[in-house]
Design a protein around this motif. Structure first.
Motif, mmCIF file in Angstrom:
data_model
loop_
_atom_site.group_PDB
_atom_site.id
_atom_site.type_symbol
_atom_site.label_atom_id
_atom_site.label_comp_id
_atom_site.label_asym_id
_atom_site.label_seq_id
_atom_site.Cartn_x
_atom_site.Cartn_y
_atom_site.Cartn_z
ATOM 1 N N ALA A 121 0.835 -1.205 0.000
ATOM 2 C CA ALA A 121 0.000 0.000 0.000
ATOM 3 C C ALA A 121 0.866 1.249 0.000
ATOM 4 N N THR A 122 1.933 1.234 0.796
ATOM 5 C CA THR A 122 2.835 2.394 0.858
ATOM 6 C C THR A 122 3.510 2.638 -0.490
ATOM 7 N N ALA A 123 3.960 1.566 -1.128
ATOM 8 C CA ALA A 123 4.724 1.704 -2.372
ATOM 9 C C ALA A 123 3.843 2.017 -3.567
ATOM 10 N N ALA A 124 2.550 1.712 -3.456
ATOM 11 C CA ALA A 124 1.649 1.762 -4.623
ATOM 12 C C ALA A 124 1.706 3.084 -5.365
ATOM 13 N N ARG A 125 1.827 4.184 -4.643
ATOM 14 C CA ARG A 125 1.742 5.491 -5.290
ATOM 15 C C ARG A 125 3.047 5.901 -5.966
ATOM 16 N N TYR A 126 4.097 5.136 -5.789
ATOM 17 C CA TYR A 126 5.400 5.532 -6.329
ATOM 18 C C TYR A 126 5.799 4.787 -7.598
ATOM 19 N N PHE A 127 4.952 3.877 -8.072
ATOM 20 C CA PHE A 127 5.287 3.098 -9.270
ATOM 21 C C PHE A 127 4.162 3.176 -10.290
ATOM 22 N N GLU A 128 4.572 3.317 -11.549
ATOM 23 C CA GLU A 128 3.590 3.437 -12.617
ATOM 24 C C GLU A 128 2.753 2.154 -12.745
ATOM 25 N N SER A 129 3.379 1.008 -12.559
ATOM 26 C CA SER A 129 2.725 -0.283 -12.784
ATOM 27 C C SER A 129 2.706 -1.122 -11.520
ATOM 28 N N VAL A 130 1.629 -1.884 -11.346
ATOM 29 C CA VAL A 130 1.602 -2.865 -10.253
ATOM 30 C C VAL A 130 0.709 -4.038 -10.655
ATOM 31 N N GLU A 131 1.162 -5.255 -10.367
ATOM 32 C CA GLU A 131 0.325 -6.452 -10.540
ATOM 33 C C GLU A 131 0.600 -7.404 -9.371
ATOM 34 N N ILE A 132 -0.309 -8.341 -9.184
ATOM 35 C CA ILE A 132 -0.193 -9.300 -8.074
ATOM 36 C C ILE A 132 -0.216 -10.724 -8.624
ATOM 37 N N ILE A 133 0.691 -11.556 -8.124
ATOM 38 C CA ILE A 133 0.653 -12.997 -8.404
ATOM 39 C C ILE A 133 0.500 -13.717 -7.074
ATOM 40 N N GLU A 134 -0.544 -14.555 -6.948
ATOM 41 C CA GLU A 134 -0.629 -15.383 -5.740
ATOM 42 C C GLU A 134 -0.527 -16.826 -6.171
ATOM 43 N N LEU A 135 0.158 -17.626 -5.344
ATOM 44 C CA LEU A 135 0.423 -19.025 -5.691
ATOM 45 C C LEU A 135 0.033 -19.902 -4.507
ATOM 46 N N HIS A 136 -0.800 -20.932 -4.757
ATOM 47 C CA HIS A 136 -1.276 -21.801 -3.686
ATOM 48 C C HIS A 136 -1.262 -23.264 -4.127
#
Lengths: 252, 252, 252, 252
Positions: A121-136
């Motif tokens: 959440a803190t870093a979100a505003r400082y990067f142009e791109s964001v994606e999430i990978i979850e592995l289970h």
């Protein structure tokens, strides 16, 4: 050294409860004074002089357990699910009548997972791109995981409050599903693989650089440091705290 | 030390061609004897005595270029696209008439990528689960990448020939797209992130263990070791070879 | 479908043995006919008609066990340590007198680990740089791990046979230990971290690209697919095979 | 929309300066009013009416440049090295005489790197184990990297202030260097690999879980978002700020 905390585990016969019993017995600053299961009387808590309870019981019991504890001025750390907003408000009202008593409701006790979400959440505003990978593991019935959905919502809210554009994406043609699920504008990918337990990566990208926040959970035992941290802290935080991140020192 | 290979670059004014010129000039066992662009006459190849050509031109020129080279007994390494099955068969026929001449057509010159694909195919039959994640810059218009699609097809073929079941997956409810694209039964996830170039991970999982094969391509220069390997090997492999993996020592 | 293999486990009361008993009972093409521990008579193997044995006993018993099996024409898969070169030669001599009988001695049954080592050796000659990172739980007493040492030796041998220079390294000043242990010229780094089990990464780098081969071992159960593969294959490989990689189809 | 910031670049002919010129020209809320190199007169700053300067010059010029800017009430963002404590104190004194003027000295402009260090410090007290791996191109002459050393010091300080024991480590025998360099009790490993640029991983481990914070820097361009963030923020932060983290919203 101060006297050990006198702790009772509620729901001690469940899997999480059994882990908690072991963890408390190992902690040198804690004394396990009771380990109650289904059908055991809450009056035992008074007889043994418990000052703290950990509730790891079931949704149908947790509210009764915790209200009893608070009414007797015991501090409580809760890992049981089912505490919706109405129940939390009712509990907060009860706590207001018992000043000095603290309660922590933690949907997630894994310190690494809680920290990773806060950092994302803190870093979100400082990067142009964001994606999430979850592995289970492949026996999981839902995709994406609840943690991934909440992380995506948290990131999306931070980006919105910073007035950011969506992550850039020039995709014109895709085989259905390739770009993942889209949650509040954030792309989330779910991998299912034999041998895995529970893992999540948040990938943040900007011009010429990448920041990756990865959490691996290998074992239910990973929740215990968070439970112990909750028990050590709850007496100093009167009233109701929702989320273990409320007890962590996140800024600097 | 043997005499340096006398090499001509065709398509030398394109980006790949310019990289190849630089790489060949640096290699101590090669001599750059010509660097031809659009409009230059192929007769130059004869005048300078080229023994090898690298064709990095365009689909409309590559067939003429290569047939000219083969007819004059020069060995050829080809990175240009457009060599469909019909054109390859016709070229093989021409090569049969020029015994001792070798040609390599390589859809991919990145050694790491070629090796990763070969390893993924080898490992596919030994793990219950397999999925692919490919990650690229956000200006890419298609998803998944062509390399990921080919890797999935290769893995699926190996699993089929070993009589394997599909990777286990208990997913009952998903947000659309969460489980990725499904190519011949293999799940493929496409991440797009500013700062990235071209990356791919093949994740293989079995009871209690995981094998991960990751390739990162940071720069067009990564193709040059493969081009040089092709040039050094092609004279010893008469006839037509399709795919750089044909030149690698993959077994042991 | 053919008749199930009739398998006896030797060393069945150890941790590995107990896992093997479970794994064999689950396999539909195998029948567990005996599970022997310390003190049990090997004659039982004859009485129950075992055709295969898995030896997971202790170094002091394994030679007696296996020689008994071979003399009675049972195929054997061995996970016990202690089979030095002299003992292996003696066993090979015995096998020569019992043609058609197969024995596999496997220092490592984790398929992913065996494959990762084989792939590292194959890739070693195609990249200018290579280093190894191994990561284990903090109770491990030696560093680097035996697997990392063997992987480094294997890689170094392949690079030597290809006439390669050492990996480039301009380091002039270092804090002692920063660049890791150096084994046959290969840098190896050992991480010790609570929460981990056994993990290894081989990093290979060339101009503009990187290839990473990572193996994660989470659980002793990860050895069982390798044990079962050994049992299914051993009858078709008469004589002595050293290393599970001898049973894998590594080339293409 | 407010008027664009009027920005002058000092050291514009260096590599970083040239990147900054490009980045400022692209930013819609900024106007590049001067790009000065060695020998250009600082009076130009007054003639063009600069309100902000970015100093990316050389250690021998930076102090003169910045003092000139501050004396004329321009805000300054500084990427040049050489600002030791004495020089910073002297600058702070000058700033006290020019209230309302802001200066940022940033040893590192890569947002991802600055965030990763801050997160590592925050997380340090919540995990039993922590180690650092830094990975760079093979032309680097020192090991570990300066960033890794500072990260280790930061983590060690946080652990000390939380009264934590050293990370557990049962190593009894090691090949020299295997366990890395030890900086304030934190193990740091330095990998050198062709193809890499600058990368760092902080690995934090607790019972049953792991948190990994990884930063990849692929390109000098990665510093520009940090430079622009500095320029947008500096006017609202009078006085001297040391470190870009002072401008980031790190807590929640």
């Amino acid at each position: 050294m101060s006297a050990p905390l006198k702790i009772a585990v509620l729901g001690a016969s469940g899997r999480m409860g059994a882990e908690a019993v072991k963890a408390i017995e190992t902690a040198t600053d804690m004394e396990l004074v009771a380990a109650l299961g289904r059908g055991d009387s809450l009056d035992t808590l008074l007889e043994v002089g418990a000052t703290h309870v950990v509730d790891l019981s079931v949704p149908s019991s947790t509210e009764t357990n915790v209200r009893f504890a608070v009414e007797h001025r015991m501090h409580a750390v809760i890992g049981t699910t089912g505490w919706d907003e109405a129940k939390r408000e009712s509990l907060a009202t009860l706590l207001a009548k018992n000043p000095g008593t603290g309660v922590l409701i933690a949907p997630n006790f894994a310190l690494g997972s809680v920290l990773a979400s806060a950092f994302a959440a803190t870093a979100a505003r400082y990067f142009e791109s964001v994606e999430i990978i979850e592995l289970h593991h492949p026996n999981k019935v839902d995709a994406p995981s609840g943690t991934a959905v909440r992380t995506a919502e948290l990131i999306a809210a931070e980006r919105a409050s910073a007035g950011m554009d969506p992550s850039p994406d020039a995709t014109e043609t895709q085989i259905e599903g390739a770009r993942g699920a889209v949650i509040d504008g954030i792309h989330v990918h779910s991998v299912r693989l034999r041998g895995l337990v529970a893992h999540q990566e948040v990938l943040l990208g900007g011009t010429g650089e990448q920041l990756t926040l990865r959490h691996d959970s290998y074992d239910r035992a990973s929740f215990m440091p968070g439970v112990l941290l909750g028990l050590r802290t709850v007496a100093s935080r009167p009233g109701l705290t929702y989320g273990l991140d409320g007890y962590l020192e996140l800024g600097r």
